[in-house]
Scaffold this motif. Structure first.
Motif, PDB file in Angstrom:
ATOM      1  N   LEU A  66       0.827  -1.198   0.000  1.00 14.88           N
ATOM      2  CA  LEU A  66       0.000   0.000   0.000  1.00 14.88           C
ATOM      3  C   LEU A  66       0.867   1.257   0.000  1.00 14.88           C
ATOM      4  O   LEU A  66       0.498   2.284  -0.570  1.00 14.88           O
ATOM      5  CB  LEU A  66      -0.916  -0.003   1.237  1.00 14.88           C
ATOM      6  CG  LEU A  66      -1.852   1.204   1.389  1.00 14.88           C
ATOM      7  CD1 LEU A  66      -2.852   1.243   0.234  1.00 14.88           C
ATOM      8  CD2 LEU A  66      -2.586   1.164   2.720  1.00 14.88           C
ATOM      9  N   VAL A  67       2.050   1.150   0.631  1.00  6.90           N
ATOM     10  CA  VAL A  67       2.967   2.289   0.680  1.00  6.90           C
ATOM     11  C   VAL A  67       3.796   2.370  -0.586  1.00  6.90           C
ATOM     12  O   VAL A  67       3.936   3.433  -1.204  1.00  6.90           O
ATOM     13  CB  VAL A  67       3.892   2.183   1.918  1.00  6.90           C
ATOM     14  CG1 VAL A  67       4.893   3.335   1.942  1.00  6.90           C
ATOM     15  CG2 VAL A  67       3.072   2.157   3.201  1.00  6.90           C
ATOM     16  N   GLN A  68       4.355   1.234  -1.000  1.00  7.52           N
ATOM     17  CA  GLN A  68       5.227   1.227  -2.178  1.00  7.52           C
ATOM     18  C   GLN A  68       4.502   0.564  -3.343  1.00  7.52           C
ATOM     19  O   GLN A  68       4.282  -0.649  -3.345  1.00  7.52           O
ATOM     20  CB  GLN A  68       6.530   0.483  -1.896  1.00  7.52           C
ATOM     21  CG  GLN A  68       7.490   0.511  -3.083  1.00  7.52           C
ATOM     22  CD  GLN A  68       8.772  -0.238  -2.802  1.00  7.52           C
ATOM     23  OE1 GLN A  68       8.843  -1.008  -1.852  1.00  7.52           O
ATOM     24  NE2 GLN A  68       9.786  -0.033  -3.623  1.00  7.52           N
ATOM     25  N   ASN A  69       4.138   1.383  -4.300  1.00  4.42           N
ATOM     26  CA  ASN A  69       3.543   0.856  -5.519  1.00  4.42           C
ATOM     27  C   ASN A  69       3.889   1.761  -6.680  1.00  4.42           C
ATOM     28  O   ASN A  69       4.349   2.891  -6.497  1.00  4.42           O
ATOM     29  CB  ASN A  69       2.020   0.700  -5.366  1.00  4.42           C
ATOM     30  CG  ASN A  69       1.349   1.997  -4.959  1.00  4.42           C
ATOM     31  OD1 ASN A  69       1.384   2.972  -5.694  1.00  4.42           O
ATOM     32  ND2 ASN A  69       0.750   1.990  -3.758  1.00  4.42           N
ATOM     33  N   TYR A  70       3.637   1.275  -7.862  1.00  8.18           N
ATOM     34  CA  TYR A  70       4.062   1.999  -9.073  1.00  8.18           C
ATOM     35  C   TYR A  70       3.374   3.348  -9.176  1.00  8.18           C
ATOM     36  O   TYR A  70       3.984   4.355  -9.523  1.00  8.18           O
ATOM     37  CB  TYR A  70       3.762   1.157 -10.314  1.00  8.18           C
ATOM     38  CG  TYR A  70       4.155   1.836 -11.607  1.00  8.18           C
ATOM     39  CD1 TYR A  70       5.485   1.851 -12.022  1.00  8.18           C
ATOM     40  CD2 TYR A  70       3.204   2.497 -12.380  1.00  8.18           C
ATOM     41  CE1 TYR A  70       5.853   2.491 -13.200  1.00  8.18           C
ATOM     42  CE2 TYR A  70       3.561   3.148 -13.559  1.00  8.18           C
ATOM     43  CZ  TYR A  70       4.889   3.136 -13.968  1.00  8.18           C
ATOM     44  OH  TYR A  70       5.253   3.787 -15.116  1.00  8.18           O
ATOM     45  N   ASP A  71       2.098   3.386  -8.853  1.00 11.26           N
ATOM     46  CA  ASP A  71       1.347   4.637  -8.983  1.00 11.26           C
ATOM     47  C   ASP A  71       1.929   5.728  -8.089  1.00 11.26           C
ATOM     48  O   ASP A  71       2.011   6.889  -8.476  1.00 11.26           O
ATOM     49  CB  ASP A  71      -0.119   4.389  -8.616  1.00 11.26           C
ATOM     50  CG  ASP A  71      -0.943   5.664  -8.727  1.00 11.26           C
ATOM     51  OD1 ASP A  71      -1.057   6.201  -9.846  1.00 11.26           O
ATOM     52  OD2 ASP A  71      -1.445   6.134  -7.682  1.00 11.26           O
ATOM     53  N   ARG A  72       2.351   5.343  -6.915  1.00  9.40           N
ATOM     54  CA  ARG A  72       2.841   6.335  -5.957  1.00  9.40           C
ATOM     55  C   ARG A  72       4.278   6.767  -6.277  1.00  9.40           C
ATOM     56  O   ARG A  72       4.639   7.918  -6.095  1.00  9.40           O
ATOM     57  CB  ARG A  72       2.785   5.737  -4.550  1.00  9.40           C
ATOM     58  CG  ARG A  72       3.028   6.755  -3.442  1.00  9.40           C
ATOM     59  CD  ARG A  72       2.975   6.094  -2.072  1.00  9.40           C
ATOM     60  NE  ARG A  72       1.745   5.374  -1.845  1.00  9.40           N
ATOM     61  CZ  ARG A  72       0.590   5.927  -1.500  1.00  9.40           C
ATOM     62  NH1 ARG A  72       0.524   7.228  -1.352  1.00  9.40           N
ATOM     63  NH2 ARG A  72      -0.487   5.191  -1.307  1.00  9.40           N
ATOM     64  N   PHE A  73       5.090   5.834  -6.762  1.00  6.13           N
ATOM     65  CA  PHE A  73       6.524   6.108  -6.906  1.00  6.13           C
ATOM     66  C   PHE A  73       6.973   6.311  -8.353  1.00  6.13           C
ATOM     67  O   PHE A  73       8.160   6.249  -8.639  1.00  6.13           O
ATOM     68  CB  PHE A  73       7.335   4.975  -6.269  1.00  6.13           C
ATOM     69  CG  PHE A  73       7.375   5.044  -4.767  1.00  6.13           C
ATOM     70  CD1 PHE A  73       8.456   5.592  -4.112  1.00  6.13           C
ATOM     71  CD2 PHE A  73       6.307   4.601  -4.009  1.00  6.13           C
ATOM     72  CE1 PHE A  73       8.489   5.672  -2.733  1.00  6.13           C
ATOM     73  CE2 PHE A  73       6.327   4.674  -2.635  1.00  6.13           C
ATOM     74  CZ  PHE A  73       7.423   5.217  -1.985  1.00  6.13           C
ATOM     75  N   SER A  74       6.050   6.587  -9.241  1.00  8.66           N
ATOM     76  CA  SER A  74       6.437   6.796 -10.642  1.00  8.66           C
ATOM     77  C   SER A  74       6.107   8.203 -11.118  1.00  8.66           C
ATOM     78  O   SER A  74       6.060   8.456 -12.311  1.00  8.66           O
ATOM     79  CB  SER A  74       5.710   5.775 -11.528  1.00  8.66           C
ATOM     80  OG  SER A  74       4.295   5.968 -11.452  1.00  8.66           O
TER      81      SER A  74
END
Length: 897
Positions: free
Chosen positions: A601-609
């Protein structure tokens, strides 16, 4: 096992039988004359240098010892006479006649009739059970000669039984440990804990700290209950903590050896030692065995005006970033410390405007009452005609390595008087904060002047209502780091407007982790997550750094990471880059960050891209990794852009670490705001009403300086655009005394070694900004030029011969930081460059021996390293954008106009 126990008991019994407990001390036989050979040697060298390469000298003689009186009720209670004769002064190492300064000299020509006569005058020792109870000599004898006699007398401090005690000798009141074995006694003296007057001073910085190691051992051989020989050696090693190659070593050796025993004068009967001494010679007085300070006048030293004329050309503004400027600066400070107020004022009034700033640096660094009074009179703060010189003086006060109450009192008194220039008045407050911090670090927090200064700073934070008036007091707290100011900083951080909130949060970043309590972090969380109001993103990102770097909880880290993806584009990219830098650089919080990132929930593509140009990057530097350095240097570059792609804030920091201590070498912050209207862009949330402004703020050697404004307001911008030149704006320039250490080492021989370590940094930091609507380009440049000179001097001066060594290293460094933003297309191209030029690292060692006549021996050695230049690495995305930016420039230059 029983056999092993039995063996151990047998060994213990044998040892106890071989070392018997002595109930008596060493004794002289009645009516005997003991003749000893005695030599005192001093060697000066590098710690690992070869003995034959040392500078130094040997003083040798014969010593007659005989009994004058013995207590009829106690055979160990004796009065003995020591007479020095046949004195020689010679080289400590064999040298050819051409390099031997003692060739063709004799002891009378070297020492003079008075000195040799005083040295050969007998001394008396009241010697009881091997301890010197009283030392008798003529009081009016030269101090150097008396100390040499004390050195000889100290060899007669002996104990025949093993054990530890405190003992007074020429070195002071020292702890000694005796080990007795049959006819041999070994004495170990703990020199670092000797109680005595310690003249000298030292800088407060632990990065530029002087480490002293000292050892002393004396071996006594006994025969027939008396001393047969004594061998004593002590070693003193002084080194700069961060540069171990800048080190010196002094070795002092004494040797006393019995040559013959023959019939001597009869002892004198009597009951009281005092009456015996008085009967021998009423001029004898009882003196302390502890050495007395020697007052040595500076012979052949030039007048301060002559010295200035000889070196002033090296301090020309064009030469400031050269090592020669640093060497001249250090030598001139020594002359200024001997000068009076009138002589200093005369030089100040006669000098031209180009050299006055460097002269002000030197006079301030001398830090004597005469130098401070001369400057305060010359600068005349009630008259606003010399603002650059006045600010230069205040900056130099902030950089002083060892400020005192006299300086702080002078600054407070002048602040309470009329100051014509408001910028100078603000600088006074900021620099007073820096002086307070250094005084508190050296135990001066309760001094009267320090208490007044703290009241001034804290009172300013509480009472000032005007936004612009609060800034200098916030910067003063940032410099002073007063724990009692934290509640006020929190108030301004959370409820302050604009710059006040930003400065307050940045000031909190400088406090030690111990002061960042849960209450502080709670407020930083409210600021970052904007629970109560909207904040500028520069304030929010600074609050996030405080949370990350001060033992955050798992929930605090989780909430920070969850915010990524919900922020504005550039702030999003900056926070993501900060997290990546924390993990890549293995900061203390990195393990906790990795643990939280395991949650999908914290680290995902949507958040970190998310895209963007902002960044945070840290890296290691190899600036000083030459010649046995114990330093590590780190740089960090943080760039935060507005949503329109214009630079919002850039931080370029350099830190130095040595032995678990940190020094903030420099920080250059370029801040821009309210520029969106120039390119018809929309300001970010919370920044809609900001006035257009661009300026630079600097920290140098842990001291926050007054910020420099490039422009403020649209009309000011237009005015400066039409009048602009290609010349960079000077941010800070000057000569800074980094290290100032002086001490006197009392050698057991009675001679004294004087050690001085000094270091200077010549710095020239300038910045520029170019904004072109035609080429749709925005550039900022920071140019840093500097030179570093460190010198270690040690001398042993007996007034009739002098030996010493100078160990010096120097370097000249240049670093350029360039940021280019091209907004001719979207997303904007942003290229950052940090270029370090090649630079030299030079080290020189000079050893010398010198006679008062001028005859001397000098040995010089040196080595030079050339360190290649390089472009410091930044994050990969920056490399890609620079490559694209340069390829566009290349293709456009090949086209037709």
């Amino acid at each position: 096992m029983p056999a092993l126990t039995l063996l151990f008991l047998c060994i213990a019994s044998a040892l106890s039988a071989s070392v018997k407990e002595h109930t008596s001390g060493p004794r002289l036989n009645n009516d005997k004359l003991y003749t000893f050979t005695y030599s005192s040697e001093v060697f000066i060298n590098r710690p690992r240098g070869l003995p034959q390469d040392s500078a130094g000298y040997r003083i040798s003689s014969k010593v007659d010892v005989n009994l004058i009186w013995r207590n009829p009720n106690n055979d160990d209670d004796q009065l003995i006479k020591l007479t020095i004769k046949d004195v020689k002064v010679e080289n400590v190492n064999e040298r050819p006649a051409a390099k031997n300064i003692f060739t063709g000299t004799n002891v009378k020509s070297l020492m003079g009739e008075d000195y040799i006569g005083a040295l050969q005058r007998p001394i008396l020792l009241h010697w009881n059970h091997g301890k010197v109870k009283s030392f008798y000599s003529y009081q009016e004898e030269p101090t150097v000669i008396l100390n040499m006699k004390r050195g000889l007398a100290s060899l007669f401090q002996i104990q025949l039984n093993s054990g530890s005690s405190n003992e007074v000798d020429v070195s002071g009141n020292c702890k000694v440990t005796y080990q007795a074995r049959q006819n041999q006694v070994t004495k170990i003296k703990t020199l670092n804990n000797c109680k005595k007057a310690k003249p000298g001073f030292t800088s407060y910085s632990k990065v530029f700290d002087i480490i002293t190691k000292a050892t002393s051992a004396t071996i006594y051989s006994l025969e027939d209950g008396f001393i047969k020989s004594v061998l004593a050696e002590e070693n003193h090693v002084l080194s700069l903590s961060s540069f171990q190659t800048l080190a010196t070593k002094v070795v002092s050796k004494q040797k006393l050896e019995l040559q013959s025993t023959k019939a001597g004068p009869r002892h004198i009967p009597g009951k009281q030692v005092a009456s015996i001494v008085k009967g021998l010679d009423p001029k004898y007085v009882s003196l302390s065995l502890i050495a007395e300070p020697v007052k040595a006048d500076c012979e052949n030293c030039p007048l301060v005006s002559e010295h200035w004329q000889a070196i002033r050309q090296h301090l020309d503004p064009e030469n400031l970033s050269k090592a020669e400027a640093g060497k001249s600066f250090l030598s001139f400070i020594e002359s200024l410390r001997r000068a009076n107020k009138e002589d200093i004022l005369q030089i100040l009034h006669r000098e031209n405007d180009a050299l006055l700033p460097q002269l002000v640096d030197a006079v301030t660094s001398a830090l004597t009452p005469a130098s401070v009074e001369a400057l305060l009179e010359f600068l005349d703060f009630a008259n606003g005609s010399r603002p650059q010189l006045q600010e230069r003086f205040l900056f130099a006060c902030g950089f002083i390595s060892l400020p005192n109450e006299m300086l702080l009192s002078a600054l407070l008194n002048k602040f309470n008087e009329r100051i014509a220039n408001n910028d100078i008045r603000e600088t006074f407050v900021i620099i007073i904060g820096a002086v307070v911090r250094k005084l508190c670090q050296t135990g001066g927090c309760k001094l009267s002047a320090t208490v007044k200064a703290k009241k001034l700073i804290l009172g300013g934070l509480e009472k000032v209502d005007n936004r612009s008036d609060i800034r200098p007091y916030l910067f003063a707290v940032k410099n002073s780091l007063l724990p009692e100011a934290i509640p006020l900083l929190l108030k301004h951080a959370e409820f302050g407007e604009g710059p006040a909130s930003s400065i307050a949060v940045n000031a909190l970043q400088n406090y030690d982790t111990a002061f960042i309590t849960q209450e502080v972090k709670k407020i930083m969380n409210r600021i970052y997550h904007q629970n109560n109001k909207i904040y500028e993103k520069t304030v929010r990102t600074a609050a996030a750094k405080i949370i990350f770097h001060n033992n955050p909880s798992s929930m605090e880290v989780r909430n920070l990471l969850l915010s990524i993806g919900e922020l504005s584009m550039e702030m999003n990219k900056y926070m993501l880059s900060m997290v990546q830098d924390i993990m890549q650089f293995e900061m203390p919080v990195s393990k906790l960050v990795r643990k939280v990132l395991k949650d999908m929930l914290v680290q995902n593509y949507d958040r970190f891209s998310k895209s963007g140009s902002s960044s945070a990057f840290s890296g290691y530097l190899a600036f000083f990794l030459i010649g046995g350095s114990d330093l590590s240097a780190v740089y960090s570059l943080d760039i935060l852009y507005s949503g329109s792609g214009i630079l919002r804030r850039s931080n370029l920091d350099f830190f130095m670490f040595s032995r678990n201590t940190q020094l903030h070498i420099s920080q250059v912050v370029i801040e821009a705001q309210g520029l969106e209207t120039m390119i018809a862009a929309t300001p970010d949330e919370g920044e809609e009403d900001l006035e257009s402004y661009t300026g630079v703020s600097t920290i140098l050697l842990d001291v926050q300086l007054r910020p420099v404004t490039f422009f403020q307001g649209y009309s000011d911008l237009m005015s400066k655009m039409f009048s602009a030149t290609d010349d960079p704006v000077s941010i800070v320039k000057g000569l800074i005394l980094l290290l100032d250490h002086s001490e006197v080492i009392q050698l057991q021989s009675g001679l004294r070694a004087s050690a001085e370590f000094q270091g200077v940094m010549a710095i020239d930091i300038s910045g520029g900004m170019e904004f072109s609507l035609w080429y749709r380009e925005f550039k900022t440049t920071v140019r840093s030029r500097g030179a570093l000179v460190m010198v270690g001097n040690i001398t042993v001066d007996s007034l009739f011969v002098k030996a010493g060594m100078e160990n010096r290293f120097e370097s000249e460094v240049a670093l350029d930081f360039l940021s280019t933003v091209k907004f001719s297309e979207y997303p904007f191209l942003v290229c950052l460059q940090m270029d370090k030029d090649k630079y030299p690292f030079r080290q020189y060692v000079t050893k010398y021996e010198r006679l008062p006549s001028g005859k001397s021996y000098v040995s010089r050695k040196g080595k030079v390293h050339q360190i290649p230049g390089t472009q410091l690495p930044l994050h990969q995305e920056n490399s890609n954008m620079c490559r694209k930016s340069f390829s566009e420039e290349s293709s456009s230059s090949n086209g037709w106009f």
